[in-house]
Design a protein around this motif. Structure first.
Motif, mmCIF file in Angstrom:
data_model
loop_
_atom_site.group_PDB
_atom_site.id
_atom_site.type_symbol
_atom_site.label_atom_id
_atom_site.label_comp_id
_atom_site.label_asym_id
_atom_site.label_seq_id
_atom_site.Cartn_x
_atom_site.Cartn_y
_atom_site.Cartn_z
ATOM 1 N N PHE A 216 0.508 -1.480 -0.058
ATOM 2 C CA PHE A 216 -0.088 -0.439 0.046
ATOM 3 C C PHE A 216 0.727 0.905 -0.192
ATOM 4 N N GLY A 217 2.201 1.438 0.270
ATOM 5 C CA GLY A 217 2.727 1.844 -0.025
ATOM 6 C C GLY A 217 2.384 2.960 1.388
ATOM 7 N N TYR A 218 2.336 2.821 3.039
ATOM 8 C CA TYR A 218 2.031 2.941 3.743
ATOM 9 C C TYR A 218 3.476 3.770 4.483
ATOM 10 N N SER A 219 3.165 4.838 5.545
ATOM 11 C CA SER A 219 4.207 4.751 6.366
ATOM 12 C C SER A 219 4.688 3.164 7.319
ATOM 13 N N THR A 220 5.974 3.121 8.011
ATOM 14 C CA THR A 220 6.362 2.653 8.950
ATOM 15 C C THR A 220 4.739 2.544 10.006
ATOM 16 N N GLN A 221 4.971 4.291 10.677
ATOM 17 C CA GLN A 221 4.159 4.432 11.287
ATOM 18 C C GLN A 221 2.341 3.616 10.863
ATOM 19 N N LYS A 222 2.685 4.113 9.952
ATOM 20 C CA LYS A 222 0.705 3.720 9.771
ATOM 21 C C LYS A 222 0.910 1.787 9.489
ATOM 22 N N ALA A 223 1.264 1.585 8.845
ATOM 23 C CA ALA A 223 1.152 0.167 8.784
ATOM 24 C C ALA A 223 1.697 -0.802 10.177
ATOM 25 N N THR A 224 1.874 -0.100 10.896
ATOM 26 C CA THR A 224 2.533 -1.107 12.032
ATOM 27 C C THR A 224 1.128 -0.455 13.238
ATOM 28 N N GLU A 225 0.237 0.356 12.804
ATOM 29 C CA GLU A 225 -1.717 0.542 13.398
ATOM 30 C C GLU A 225 -2.004 -0.367 12.401
ATOM 31 N N HIS A 226 -1.560 -1.087 10.966
ATOM 32 C CA HIS A 226 -2.972 -1.333 10.611
ATOM 33 C C HIS A 226 -2.555 -3.050 11.469
ATOM 34 N N MET A 227 -0.816 -3.214 11.107
ATOM 35 C CA MET A 227 -0.831 -4.983 11.910
ATOM 36 C C MET A 227 -1.430 -5.122 13.525
ATOM 37 N N MET A 228 -0.805 -4.054 14.115
ATOM 38 C CA MET A 228 -1.176 -3.759 15.596
ATOM 39 C C MET A 228 -2.625 -4.871 16.064
ATOM 40 N N GLU A 229 -3.365 -3.589 14.638
ATOM 41 C CA GLU A 229 -5.007 -3.962 14.715
ATOM 42 C C GLU A 229 -5.261 -5.677 14.371
ATOM 43 N N VAL A 230 -4.892 -5.859 13.512
ATOM 44 C CA VAL A 230 -5.009 -7.165 12.904
ATOM 45 C C VAL A 230 -4.684 -8.158 13.945
ATOM 46 N N HIS A 231 -3.929 -7.757 14.757
ATOM 47 C CA HIS A 231 -2.862 -9.477 16.181
ATOM 48 C C HIS A 231 -4.075 -8.421 17.209
ATOM 49 N N GLN A 232 -4.381 -7.414 17.675
ATOM 50 C CA GLN A 232 -5.175 -7.231 18.767
ATOM 51 C C GLN A 232 -6.282 -7.645 18.727
ATOM 52 N N LYS A 233 -7.367 -6.987 17.568
ATOM 53 C CA LYS A 233 -8.840 -6.948 16.990
ATOM 54 C C LYS A 233 -8.810 -8.252 16.469
ATOM 55 N N GLY A 234 -7.763 -8.599 15.293
ATOM 56 C CA GLY A 234 -8.532 -10.269 14.464
ATOM 57 C C GLY A 234 -8.474 -9.846 12.879
ATOM 58 N N ARG A 235 -8.805 -8.576 12.503
ATOM 59 C CA ARG A 235 -8.430 -7.556 11.463
ATOM 60 C C ARG A 235 -8.871 -6.240 11.494
ATOM 61 N N HIS B 255 1.593 -12.736 -0.328
ATOM 62 C CA HIS B 255 2.497 -12.619 0.365
ATOM 63 C C HIS B 255 2.492 -13.834 1.727
ATOM 64 N N LEU B 256 1.375 -14.246 1.177
ATOM 65 C CA LEU B 256 0.623 -15.560 2.283
ATOM 66 C C LEU B 256 0.093 -14.708 3.102
ATOM 67 N N LEU B 257 -1.139 -13.442 3.139
ATOM 68 C CA LEU B 257 -1.707 -12.699 4.054
ATOM 69 C C LEU B 257 -3.059 -13.236 4.353
ATOM 70 N N LEU B 258 -3.659 -13.545 5.256
ATOM 71 C CA LEU B 258 -5.388 -14.054 5.009
ATOM 72 C C LEU B 258 -5.955 -12.475 4.845
ATOM 73 N N ALA B 259 -6.370 -12.303 3.795
ATOM 74 C CA ALA B 259 -7.350 -10.917 3.336
ATOM 75 C C ALA B 259 -8.413 -11.405 1.609
ATOM 76 N N THR B 260 -8.768 -9.933 2.514
ATOM 77 C CA THR B 260 -10.337 -10.894 2.181
ATOM 78 C C THR B 260 -11.002 -9.275 1.670
ATOM 79 N N LEU B 261 -12.262 -9.377 0.530
ATOM 80 C CA LEU B 261 -12.596 -8.107 0.389
ATOM 81 C C LEU B 261 -14.122 -8.199 0.930
ATOM 82 N N GLU B 262 -14.957 -7.386 1.210
ATOM 83 C CA GLU B 262 -15.930 -6.912 1.815
ATOM 84 C C GLU B 262 -16.277 -6.032 1.000
ATOM 85 N N ARG B 263 -17.193 -5.594 1.197
ATOM 86 C CA ARG B 263 -18.709 -4.914 1.382
ATOM 87 C C ARG B 263 -19.767 -4.053 1.937
#
Lengths: 168, 90
Positions: free
Chosen positions: B41-60, B81-89
Motif C-alpha cells: 500500500f506504500g504506507y509509512s512505517t507508523q501507519k503500517a504498524t498501526e494496521h498490523m497491531m489492529e490485526v494482531h489485537q482485534k483479529g482484523r 505474500h501469504l496473508l489472509l486477506a478478503t474483499l468485503e463490501r
C-alpha cells in the motif's frame, strides 16, 4: 512516574515456536519469560526509547536462520543470520540455529542461550542500546546478571567462559 | 400551465466502497506483516504498524477502501505474500 503507570499491568509475554530446526524447551522458556519480564521492569530504564512498560503484549518468536536472515536483510540491510532482532512494537525474533551455534562457543546450554537473547530483547524494549562499545558493555553486564538471577545462578564471568578449561 | 417533472433516481449501491480486510493468522511475524503493508500500500512505517497491531489485537483491519478492481488487486498481492486477506463490501 507518569500518570496511569501504577494502574497499568505489566505486558503479557508469549513465546511461539515458528521453526523446525531444533526442538526448543518451550514450556521452560515460557516460564523463564514470565520471570524475566518483571526482573527487567524492576531495573532503571536505559537511555533510549523504552516502550516496554506501555506495551500490552510482548511476542517472542523462535525462528530459523533463514527467517532471521530475511528480517536482517529487509529491516537492517545486513546480509546473513543473527541471534536476535527486536522491534519496538513488542516483538522479539530469535534464531534457534544461531543460539545452538553460540551455545557451543560460549559453553552454555541452548536453552540458556535462548533465554539470554530473550533478556537482550527485553532490555532493548526497555531503552538499552548496544550501538557504541560503552553502552554495549553496560547492556552486556546487565543482561548477564539478569540471566543469572532468573536462572537462579551466580552471575557468569563476562568474557572468559568460552576459554574455561575442563576441571578434570 | 403544464409542468413536466423529470425524476432521476440513482442507485448508490454500485458506488459503495469495497474494503480490503486483513485477518490475523498464526504464521506470519508481526514485523513481516508490517513490511508487506508498506510494500503493497506504500504506507509509512507508523501507519503500517498501526494496521498490523489492529490485526494482531482485534483479529482484523481494513487496510484500504475503494473501487472493486483496485481492491481485488490488493487482495491478490496480499495473498501472494501469504496473508489472509478478503474483499468485503460495506
Amino acid at each position: 512516574m507518569p500518570e496511569g503507570d501504577a494502574e497499568r499491568g505489566a505486558p503479557v509475554i508469549s513465546v511461539y515456536n515458528r521453526q523446525r530446526k531444533l526442538r526448543p524447551e518451550l514450556a521452560w522458556l515460557r516460564r523463564f519469560a514470565t520471570r524475566a519480564l518483571p526482573e527487567v521492569l524492576r531495573q532503571q530504564p536505559g537511555p533510549g526509547e523504552a516502550p516496554l512498560p506501555l506495551l500490552e503484549e510482548v511476542e517472542v518468536s523462535l525462528v530459523s536462520d533463514a527467517t532471521i536472515a530475511r528480517l536482517h536483510r529487509d529491516f537492517m540491510q545486513i546480509a546473513g543470520p543473527t541471534d536476535v532482532i527486536t522491534f519496538q512494537h513488542g516483538e522479539i525474533v530469535i534464531s534457534t540455529e544461531t543460539a545452538r551455534e553460540n551455545a557451543g562457543l560460549y559453553a552454555r546450554s541452548v536453552r540458556d542461550e535462548l533465554a539470554l537473547y530473550l533478556v537482550h530483547g527485553l532490555l532493548h524494549l526497555y531503552g538499552y542500546e548496544d550501538g557504541d562499545p560503552a553502552e554495549a558493555a553496560r547492556m552486556h553486564e546487565l543482561q548477564e546478571s539478569l540471566l543469572a538471577r532468573c536462572l537462579g545462578l551466580p552471575a557468569a564471568p563476562a568474557f572468559d567462559t568460552p576459554f574455561a578449561q575442563p576441571t578434570e | 400551465m403544464t409542468e413536466t417533472l423529470t425524476k432521476t433516481e440513482t442507485r448508490t449501491e454500485l458506488d459503495l466502497p469495497w474494503n480490503v480486510v486483513v485477518h490475523n493468522d498464526p504464521i506470519n511475524l508481526m514485523s513481516y506483516v508490517t513490511l508487506i503493508f508498506k510494500k503493497v500500500f506504500g504506507y509509512s512505517t507508523q501507519k503500517a504498524t498501526e494496521h498490523m497491531m489492529e490485526v494482531h489485537q482485534k483479529g482484523r483491519s481494513i487496510l484500504w477502501s475503494g473501487a472493486r478492481e483496485r481492491a481485488e488487486l490488493y487482495v491478490q498481492q496480499l495473498h501472494a505474500h501469504l496473508l489472509l486477506a478478503t474483499l468485503e463490501r460495506e
